[in-house]
Design an enzyme around this catalytic site. Structure first.
Site, mmCIF file in Angstrom:
data_model
loop_
_atom_site.group_PDB
_atom_site.id
_atom_site.type_symbol
_atom_site.label_atom_id
_atom_site.label_comp_id
_atom_site.label_asym_id
_atom_site.label_seq_id
_atom_site.Cartn_x
_atom_site.Cartn_y
_atom_site.Cartn_z
ATOM 1 N N GLY A 10 0.833 -1.210 0.000
ATOM 2 C CA GLY A 10 0.000 0.000 0.000
ATOM 3 C C GLY A 10 0.861 1.251 0.000
ATOM 4 O O GLY A 10 2.097 1.181 -0.049
ATOM 5 N N ILE A 12 1.370 3.715 2.409
ATOM 6 C CA ILE A 12 2.270 3.881 3.560
ATOM 7 C C ILE A 12 3.138 2.635 3.735
ATOM 8 O O ILE A 12 4.342 2.727 3.996
ATOM 9 C CB ILE A 12 1.473 4.176 4.855
ATOM 10 C CG1 ILE A 12 0.619 5.434 4.679
ATOM 11 C CG2 ILE A 12 2.420 4.334 6.055
ATOM 12 C CD1 ILE A 12 -0.296 5.751 5.866
ATOM 13 N N ASN A 32 -3.271 -7.897 -0.262
ATOM 14 C CA ASN A 32 -4.192 -8.557 -1.206
ATOM 15 C C ASN A 32 -4.429 -7.690 -2.442
ATOM 16 O O ASN A 32 -5.265 -8.027 -3.280
ATOM 17 C CB ASN A 32 -5.530 -8.906 -0.530
ATOM 18 C CG ASN A 32 -6.323 -7.670 -0.155
ATOM 19 O OD1 ASN A 32 -5.843 -6.548 -0.280
ATOM 20 N ND2 ASN A 32 -7.547 -7.867 0.302
ATOM 21 N N LEU A 76 -0.991 -2.313 8.925
ATOM 22 C CA LEU A 76 -1.479 -1.168 8.146
ATOM 23 C C LEU A 76 -2.615 -1.557 7.199
ATOM 24 O O LEU A 76 -3.279 -0.677 6.637
ATOM 25 C CB LEU A 76 -0.335 -0.559 7.310
ATOM 26 C CG LEU A 76 0.947 -0.161 8.043
ATOM 27 C CD1 LEU A 76 1.934 0.473 7.074
ATOM 28 C CD2 LEU A 76 0.648 0.822 9.160
ATOM 29 N N ALA A 117 -2.362 0.523 13.141
ATOM 30 C CA ALA A 117 -2.622 1.831 12.517
ATOM 31 C C ALA A 117 -4.085 2.192 12.717
ATOM 32 O O ALA A 117 -4.978 1.516 12.216
ATOM 33 C CB ALA A 117 -2.285 1.784 11.035
ATOM 34 N N TYR A 149 -16.175 3.590 9.221
ATOM 35 C CA TYR A 149 -14.713 3.458 9.303
ATOM 36 C C TYR A 149 -14.233 3.868 10.695
ATOM 37 O O TYR A 149 -13.422 3.186 11.330
ATOM 38 C CB TYR A 149 -14.076 4.343 8.221
ATOM 39 C CG TYR A 149 -12.574 4.326 8.215
ATOM 40 C CD1 TYR A 149 -11.868 3.253 7.667
ATOM 41 C CD2 TYR A 149 -11.832 5.388 8.750
ATOM 42 C CE1 TYR A 149 -10.479 3.236 7.655
ATOM 43 C CE2 TYR A 149 -10.457 5.383 8.736
ATOM 44 C CZ TYR A 149 -9.779 4.310 8.187
ATOM 45 O OH TYR A 149 -8.405 4.296 8.182
ATOM 46 N N LYS A 153 -12.411 1.419 13.494
ATOM 47 C CA LYS A 153 -11.111 1.754 14.083
ATOM 48 C C LYS A 153 -11.230 1.878 15.611
ATOM 49 O O LYS A 153 -10.290 1.548 16.346
ATOM 50 C CB LYS A 153 -10.556 3.046 13.469
ATOM 51 C CG LYS A 153 -10.084 2.869 12.027
ATOM 52 C CD LYS A 153 -8.824 2.010 11.965
ATOM 53 C CE LYS A 153 -8.363 1.756 10.545
ATOM 54 N NZ LYS A 153 -7.157 0.903 10.470
#
Ligand code: UDP
Length: 327
Positions: A10, A12, A32, A76, A117, A149, A153
């Site tokens: 990804g 980051i 993935n 992450l 993260a 989201y 988190k």
């Protein structure tokens, strides 16, 4: 360090992989490729200390096997971007909750330290200038995909905290504020790659809402060393740490700066959130971190300005073949 980076291909994750390899560490990058890309790892794809594994954090057995081979996990991998959360809400919730559960359980089984993260989305609509880690969350209805989201988190953070306090896992939560730089895709809604791509293509820059909403953008190369320093810092375990820039800019001003730095005559088109993102979207009017905890723990202080960031993204996107469409 023998590190597993989930989401290692990804935006980051790939910068973190390069940083760790340059520091002499071994890296397993699990991805993935849902939003990541092997192109992100092209500079290190032949590196003898990098192993790329194609797979998902939802594959509990795979996560367990990889955790048994490392001493540190950077988790992450996540479904990110307002367009992704809007279009694949259920899959995003599953990835962001169950994926983290698998990582925490595997880290605990194999006694591996872990960085989880998290996100400034945790604070939701709290507009305080200088959000601190113990500030309240101000969140809309869980029935709106917009907040799912943030909810996922938050569950991740609570799980992490319980693993640390009840099971002695060595884990730190990092709340990333808007993190940007080369390799970030505009395809999933992120504003800087979208504006730069639009400016270079001669298309109007799409400012959603009034454009008065404020963000602080931090260069990924300032963020990555902080991730490594925090996972190595026992005092951070069991807590959340903000990481981001405190240089404020309105989205309208950001658009003006992108136009000036690219010399583009694209202009700006203002549109409602309904037109830009779809129904039911609520934006955050201001998001500004207080990063004094990261400074106290690891001396964190971003060195790159917003103009540095924009120049680096413009340089990347100006290379032939990279100025791709944003949607
Ligand atoms: N935004 C915008 N135009 C775009 C994409 C995003 O005006 O084409 C706005 C978005 O509504 C938000 C800000 O830019 O106010 C930052 O969006 P991004 O998705 O990059 O991050 P967020 O802070 O929303 O997580």
């Amino acid at each position: 360090m023998k590190a597993l980076i989930t989401g290692g291909a990804g935006f980051i994750g790939s910068h973190l992989a390069e940083y760790l390899l340059a520091g002499g560490h071994d890296v397993i990058a699990l991805d993935n490729l849902a939003t990541g890309s092997l192109d992100n790892l092209s500079a290190v794809s032949d590196h003898p200390r990098l192993r790329y594994i194609s797979g998902s954090v939802l594959d509990e057995d795979l996560v367990d096997t990889l955790a048994s081979q490392v001493d540190t996990i950077f988790h992450l991998a996540a479904a990110v971007g307002s367009f992704v959360i809007r279009d694949r809400t259920l899959a995003s919730l599953r990835t962001n909750i169950h994926g983290t559960e698998h990582v925490l359980a595997a880290a605990h089984r194999h006694q591996v330290r872990v960085l989880i993260a998290s996100s400034s989305e945790i604070y939701g609509k709290n507009t305080k200038i200088g959000l601190r880690e113990d500030d309240d969350r101000v969140i809309g209805s869980p029935l709106l995909h917009r907040w799912s989201y943030s909810e996922a988190k938050a569950v991740d953070e609570s799980l992490t905290r319980a693993y640390v306090t009840e099971l002695d896992l060595r884990a730190v939560i990092v709340r990333l504020f808007n993190t940007v730089g080369p390799r970030q895709s505009g395809r999933y809604g992120m504003v800087i790659p979208r504006f730069v791509t639009q400016a270079l293509a001669g298309e109007p820059l799409t400012v959603f809402g009034t454009g008065e909403q404020v963000r602080c953008f931090c260069h990924v190369l300032d963020v990555v060393p902080a991730l490594v320093a925090l996972v190595e810092h026992p005092e951070a375990y069991g807590t959340a740490v903000n990481v981001g820039s405190s240089e404020q800019v309105s989205i309208r001003e950001l658009a003006d700066r992108v136009l000036a730095l690219t010399g583009s005559a694209s202009g700006i088109v203002q549109m409602s959130y309904e037109e830009g993102i779809g129904p039911g979207y609520e934006d955050l009017q201001r998001r500004v971190p207080d990063c004094s905890r990261a400074h106290e723990l690891i001396g964190f202080r971003p060195t790159r300005t917003l103009d540095d960031i924009l120049r680096s993204v413009i340089a990347e996107r100006s290379r032939p073949g990279l100025a791709t469409a944003v949607s």
